[in-house]
Design a protein around this motif. Structure first.
Motif, mmCIF file in Angstrom:
data_model
loop_
_atom_site.group_PDB
_atom_site.id
_atom_site.type_symbol
_atom_site.label_atom_id
_atom_site.label_comp_id
_atom_site.label_asym_id
_atom_site.label_seq_id
_atom_site.Cartn_x
_atom_site.Cartn_y
_atom_site.Cartn_z
ATOM 1 N N ALA A 1 0.825 -1.213 0.000
ATOM 2 C CA ALA A 1 0.000 0.000 0.000
ATOM 3 C C ALA A 1 0.855 1.258 0.000
ATOM 4 O O ALA A 1 0.502 2.251 -0.645
ATOM 5 N N ASP A 2 1.975 1.243 0.708
ATOM 6 C CA ASP A 2 2.823 2.446 0.781
ATOM 7 C C ASP A 2 3.356 2.843 -0.590
ATOM 8 O O ASP A 2 3.374 4.030 -0.938
ATOM 9 N N THR A 3 3.811 1.848 -1.338
ATOM 10 C CA THR A 3 4.327 2.126 -2.685
ATOM 11 C C THR A 3 3.233 2.735 -3.553
ATOM 12 O O THR A 3 3.466 3.714 -4.273
ATOM 13 N N ASN A 4 2.042 2.152 -3.477
ATOM 14 C CA ASN A 4 0.934 2.666 -4.285
ATOM 15 C C ASN A 4 0.504 4.060 -3.829
ATOM 16 O O ASN A 4 0.220 4.935 -4.660
ATOM 17 N N PHE A 5 0.479 4.261 -2.515
ATOM 18 C CA PHE A 5 0.121 5.592 -2.001
ATOM 19 C C PHE A 5 1.138 6.635 -2.469
ATOM 20 O O PHE A 5 0.760 7.734 -2.891
ATOM 21 N N GLU A 6 2.420 6.294 -2.425
ATOM 22 C CA GLU A 6 3.438 7.263 -2.866
ATOM 23 C C GLU A 6 3.265 7.589 -4.350
ATOM 24 O O GLU A 6 3.435 8.729 -4.774
#
Lengths: 210, 210
Positions: free
Chosen positions: B123-128
């Motif tokens: 999720a962090d990669t996608n959020f960034e």
């Protein structure tokens, strides 16, 4: 005015290599990127303008063969700082003092706090912060190109590590985050040319809290 | 034209609460953000336009007391998708089919590959990734405000978790990444008003590979 230009532009899929963007248009596009607002005025990215044909052939290979990389007039490579350092932030402080005339405790204090906050963070967090600022610049470049009636294709579909290698960016503490070939649309062969723009309707995009 | 507007704007430090941005100007600013180009046309963010005085008081507390949050006409809150999901990407595909007229194997294949690539990522990669796109929108909002002769203050100095809580964004799968109060500069009390713009010279910002 602005929105008319934003409606005009589109992510050009096929460019005409026989048409060249005049240097004065390219200069104004780059000036818009230079003027882009960034967090604390850090401008934590650089732009590599690749015109060289042989190097663009290599970039195209690292860009999954996308023809705009070689059919454009130039490829703007947006490369973000890989990390924040004391030296980089001190450089912004020194420039600010030079432009606005002299040191001030307020200014020094501001950038001291920024260094204390940013520099101890892990490199990935700082790089992501810098990358976001680079995207403000990317947005300005696309907008400026539209004002110049220059076509452009924002791209994330490439191998960033290979781009960094080809352009020697690692030694400069830079990492490629996005690229923007600028040139002119081909008369034929661009499946997206003339297609209606797809955007969510305003009521699914904006919430007003009154 | 564009660059003249970019030179005009600055991050306004003190706004005049007695002056109100007309709705038609606000509408054109939001339209520019809606038209902002984003990766694969995903538009992976929303804008919350906060006009409500009581809620803006709360936001100001979560924004370290910065007065532009309450002295502006509205605060534009840029909130990125917290993750990519099949449903969100299918929504973009459905809209594209609706606007451009019918399904095609090419289009379905493109978004199928996008789902296969994005959805399994953390999720962090996608959020960034989504946050970067939101910053394109932020850049367009600042530019559009300048065209409307409206002042604006891009801000990252606030508590994003508190913003999300106050605006109920978590339940909507959104996370605040940046805010932009829009209004009019105060006659007095803005230390940045009239100060020369600080930007690295072109030769320290751009490298040309010919």
């Amino acid at each position: 005015m602005l929105n008319e230009r934003l409606n005009w532009r589109y992510a050009t899929k096929k460019m005409d290599p026989s048409k060249t963007v005049p240097q004065d248009k390219l200069d104004r596009i780059l000036e818009a990127v230079r003027l882009a607002p960034t967090s604390s005025g850090l401008q934590p990215f650089e732009v590599i303008v690749v015109k060289n044909a042989a190097i663009r052939e290599k970039l195209k290979e690292a860009g999954f063969g996308q023809t705009q990389i070689t059919d454009s007039t130039a490829v703007l490579v947006f490369a973000a700082w890989d990390n924040y350092t004391d030296a980089r932030i001190d450089g912004v402080l020194a420039l600010t003092e030079k432009v606005r005339g002299g040191a001030s405790e307020t200014l020094t204090g501001y950038y001291d706090r920024l260094k204390a906050s940013y520099v101890p963070r892990d490199a990935d967090t700082n790089f992501e912060h810098a990358a976001r600022q680079a995207y403000i610049g990317l947005g300005l470049a696309m907008t400026a190109a539209a004002f110049e009636e220059v076509d452009a294709t924002p791209m994330e579909g490439f191998d960033p590590a290979q781009f960094d290698e080809i352009l020697g960016l690692r030694a400069r503490g830079l990492k490629t985050v996005a690229i923007l070939p600028v040139g002119y649309r081909a008369e034929e062969g661009d499946w997206l040319k003339g297609a209606p723009k797809v955007r969510r309707p305003m009521n699914e995009f904006v919430t007003v809290v009154e």
